[in-house]
Enzyme design. Structure first.
Site: not given
Ligand code: PEP
Length: 257
Positions: A9-11, A100, A102, A172, A178, A218, A239-240
């Site tokens: 997930n590049w956000k 998600h 967010e 999640e 994050g 994470s 994500g990251g």
């Molecule tokens: C996400 O964006 O769904 C996520 C899990 O982010 P991260 O891996 O950065 O915690």
């Protein structure tokens, strides 16, 4: 055996030039082993909507699938700023991340709206990745399972038996997204097992055994193996760490047992 799903997930990151470069670097890291990896795992990346055409081009000939981070539930209409399921399908999008945290917490998406999007994705033969997860506060108050199972039930409202295996669930925990503080494999496994048990109760054993429940929060190259080797953790939503080709390629190569 359920295939694992590793999803990036590049956000709201990258521009078209960087996005093409990232895809090229990920492909350089995994394409030569794609056939072997593809036997037991699917790989997907979800760029920002505006980058979907560029990423679709960069993925030509690759087994990496294309996802979206969100969509509207209507096919078309006066919905300024939104993107519809047919628009995504037109670029070869196969998966859509829905609900998600967010979207839930920053953009105030409700369970009712999220359910409409799940149903729209299914109608258009895309895989909805329905995200569920408790906040830090809910976690601290011992309400994680209540919250997750409530979001699951409302998110799957009116999803028929035959469609259920086309849905993926992402657990999640909001406190892990994050933050660099992932759920332990044991913590995640217990929530995943409860999600599967709830699906079993509603949809029966065969469908519960087929549904993929992936973990997000994470995930990185160092912790992915221990997470995805748990029996009910069918992959990762990343994500990251999906924004760096070497870490994402390593996550794609996760040891799954
Ligand atoms: C996400 O964006 O769904 C996520 C899990 O982010 P991260 O891996 O950065 O915690």
């Amino acid at each position: 055996m359920r295939k694992k799903l590793i999803a990036g997930n590049w956000k709201m990151h990258l521009g078209p030039v960087e996005a093409r470069a990232l895809i090229a670097a990920i492909r350089a890291g995994i394409d030569r082993d794609a056939a072997a990896l593809g036997k037991d795992r699917d790989v997907m990346v979800a760029p920002p909507a505006i980058l979907i055409p560029a990423v679709a081009q960069a993925l030509a000939g690759s087994s990496i699938m294309l996802g979206a981070q969100n969509m509207h539930y209507e096919d078309k209409g006066a919905f300024t700023g939104e993107v519809s399921p047919p628009m995504l399908k037109g670029y070869g999008v196969t998966h859509v991340i829905i609900g998600h945290s967010e979207r839930r917490h920053i953009f105030h998406e409700t369970d009712v709206l999220i359910n409409r999007k799940v149903l729209a994705a299914l109608k258009h033969r895309m895989t909805p990745i329905l995200c569920v997860g408790e906040t830090q506060d809910e976690h601290d108050n011992g309400r994680a399972l209540d919250v997750v199972l409530h979001q699951l039930r409302l998110g799957l409202e009116n999803v028929g038996d035959d469609d259920m295996t086309a849905v993926a669930i992402a657990y999640e925990p909001v406190w892990a997204i994050g933050t660099g503080r992932n759920a332990t494999p044991e913590q995640a496994e217990s929530v995943h097992a409860a999600i599967r048990a709830a699906i079993l109760e509603r949809y029966g054993p065969e469908r519960a055994a087929a549904v993929r429940i992936i973990y997000g929060g994470s995930v990185n190259a160092d912790n992915v193996d221990s997470l995805v080797s748990k029996p009910d953790i069918d992959g990762a939503l990343v994500g990251g760490a999906s924004l760096k080709a070497d870490s994402f390629a390593r996550i794609v190569r996760a040891r799954t047992r």
